[in-house]
Structure formats: C-alpha cells, structure tokens
Design an enzyme around this catalytic site. Structure first.
Site, PDB file in Angstrom:
ATOM      1  N   ILE A   1       0.753   4.076  -1.572  1.00  0.00           N
ATOM      2  CA  ILE A   1      -0.278   4.190  -0.338  1.00  0.00           C
ATOM      3  C   ILE A   1      -0.914   3.002  -0.200  1.00  0.00           C
ATOM      4  CG2 ILE A   1      -0.445   6.882  -0.572  1.00  0.00           C
ATOM      5  CD1 ILE A   1      -2.851   6.455  -2.436  1.00  0.00           C
TER       6      ILE A   1
ATOM      7  N   ASN B   1       9.143   1.628  -1.522  1.00  0.00           N
ATOM      8  CA  ASN B   1       8.441   1.860  -2.590  1.00  0.00           C
ATOM      9  C   ASN B   1       6.997   1.715  -2.442  1.00  0.00           C
ATOM     10  OD1 ASN B   1       6.960   1.326  -5.349  1.00  0.00           O
ATOM     11  ND2 ASN B   1       8.881   1.954  -6.092  1.00  0.00           N
TER      12      ASN B   1
ATOM     13  N   HIS C   1       4.620   8.607  -1.499  1.00  0.00           N
ATOM     14  CA  HIS C   1       5.032   7.459  -2.671  1.00  0.00           C
ATOM     15  C   HIS C   1       3.696   6.340  -2.705  1.00  0.00           C
ATOM     16  CE1 HIS C   1       8.799   5.298  -4.537  1.00  0.00           C
ATOM     17  NE2 HIS C   1       7.714   5.198  -5.039  1.00  0.00           N
TER      18      HIS C   1
END
Length: 245
Positions: A116, A167, A114
């Site tokens: 980074i 997230n 997801h």
C-alpha cells in the site's frame, strides 16, 4: 556408451541443481540459527491475527495496514475471508486496529491486499493506493480516505500488462507510482524454480496515465519499495536507484 554418457549428464545436472539449491538456502538464510529474544514494550494487536503485509503512516500518526493476503506458497490463516485495510492511531497509548468500511461499488469479496502507499493531494485529501490480487492477478486500487466516517471510498482500478506479480508501490502523484514485480512466473512451482535458479528477471516499473515503462530490471525478486522525503531516491530490499526527476 550412450547409457554412460546419459548417466554422466544426469549426474552433472543433479550436481548443478544441488549447488543451486544450497546457494538458494544461503540467500534465504535457511540455515541461520535464530536466538530467542524477549521483545520489550510489544503486545499483540487484536483483529490482525490473519497477518499484516504492509503499513503506511500519515503525518498525523494514523496508520493504514493491509491484512489477509492470500499468496501462492504462503500460509493462509483465513482462506474463506477477504482481505481488509485496518486503521490504527499511533498517538494512542494502546492503539487498536479497526477495519475500514469500503464503499463505492468495490467487490470486497475479491479483496486480496498486498503493498500500500498513501498520497496526500494539495487540498489535503488522502488517497490510499492498494496492490490487489483478485483471482491471483495484479491490479492497483485507488481509494479516498474519509476520516470522519472511518471509511474508504473506491475510485478506480488500474490494470496494465506490465503490472504482474506486483508486490509493492510508492505513489508520487495522482495515478503516478513506482511498482515492484517480485516474480516473473505466476505459477507457484515455476516461481520457486525461478528463485532456486536465481533468475534475475523481475523489475521495477513506473506508471502514469501517459506512460508505463520498466525503469530498472535484473533483480531476483524486487520486493518492498519506498521513497525519500524529497522524492529524489527510491530504495528497495533488492536495489537502490535515483529518480530521474
């Protein structure tokens, strides 16, 4: 009389749900008309047909891209393929995406990347921190980037009870980062219900080996996060706050 009261309560309940749903559509801009625009100087990057969730760029112009995210409620273009991290050299006139090999005993079949974030150590070693969702859980994977071999070396997996529905992250130092939680519920139906009701139960947390704590809360969906160059300010799509340090 009892039936009449029940019907009135049902009507009021349906009216409230309908109003909340309309408000949700407004927040999501679902009714907005999108005007077609011809993009200039744009082209399709091969190898990224399965989508790209996040990108982080080194000062040298090398860009890391996470691809292949499988997430509840989102379309899945390659359900039988694990996610990958790609590298692109933005200095090239026609940059190409190349999947990075991962070594070090990491379970690549469960890789579901997801958000980074890059961290460059004092000795110029580049580390890539990746939000991962194996079995739809949330972990943070730490890799060392080997530029000559064009590969990532797996170093460590970080888990914590507060790292749920993560997230995105932004790294400040070795194993120190801020992370956003975009949903309170992990169930797909309850997550949708959460957004329709505008439940502001998500948060931003700070992680370090010495302490893990929620630093900001009360958001309907804390999403992407970034940091200013001097690390004084952190901003997300849903909020802006100042780093206490």
């Amino acid at each position: 009389m009892g039936k009449l009261v029940a019907l009135v309560l049902l009507g009021v309940g349906l009216s409230l749900v309908g109003e909340m749903f309309l408000a949700f559509r407004e927040r999501m801009s679902a009714s907005r008309e999108v005007q077609p625009v011809e993009p200039e100087n744009c082209r399709l990057i091969e190898e990224l047909e399965n989508g790209s969730e996040d990108i982080d760029i080194l000062p040298s112009g090398l860009a890391f891209i996470s691809s292949g995210l499988k997430y509840p409620g989102l379309p899945n273009f390659a359900p039988d393929e694990p996610g990958k991290i790609f590298l692109m050299d933005l200095n090239e006139q026609n940059p190409r995406a190349q999947a990075l090999e991962i070594s070090g005993g990491f379970d690549k079949e469960l890789f579901n990347p997801h958000g980074i974030s890059i961290f460059i150590d004092k000795d110029h070693t580049v580390y890539l921190y990746v939000v991962n969702h194996p079995h739809m859980k949330s972990t943070v994977e730490i890799f060392k980037f080997e530029e000559q071999q064009l590969s990532l070396v797996y170093l460590k997996t970080i888990k914590h009870e507060l790292l749920k529905s993560v997230n995105d992250i932004v790294v400040l130092g070795p194993e120190q980062f801020y992370a956003t939680r975009d949903h309170y519920f992990t169930n797909t139906f309850l997550s949708l219900f959460e957004m329709i009701l505008d439940l502001r139960w998500t948060y931003v947390l700070f992680y370090s080996p010495r302490e893990v704590k929620v630093v900001a809360k009360g958001f309907c969906s804390a999403n992407g996060i970034t940091v200013s160059a001097d690390q004084k300010y952190f901003a997300s799509r849903m909020f802006c706050l100042r780093h206490p340090g």
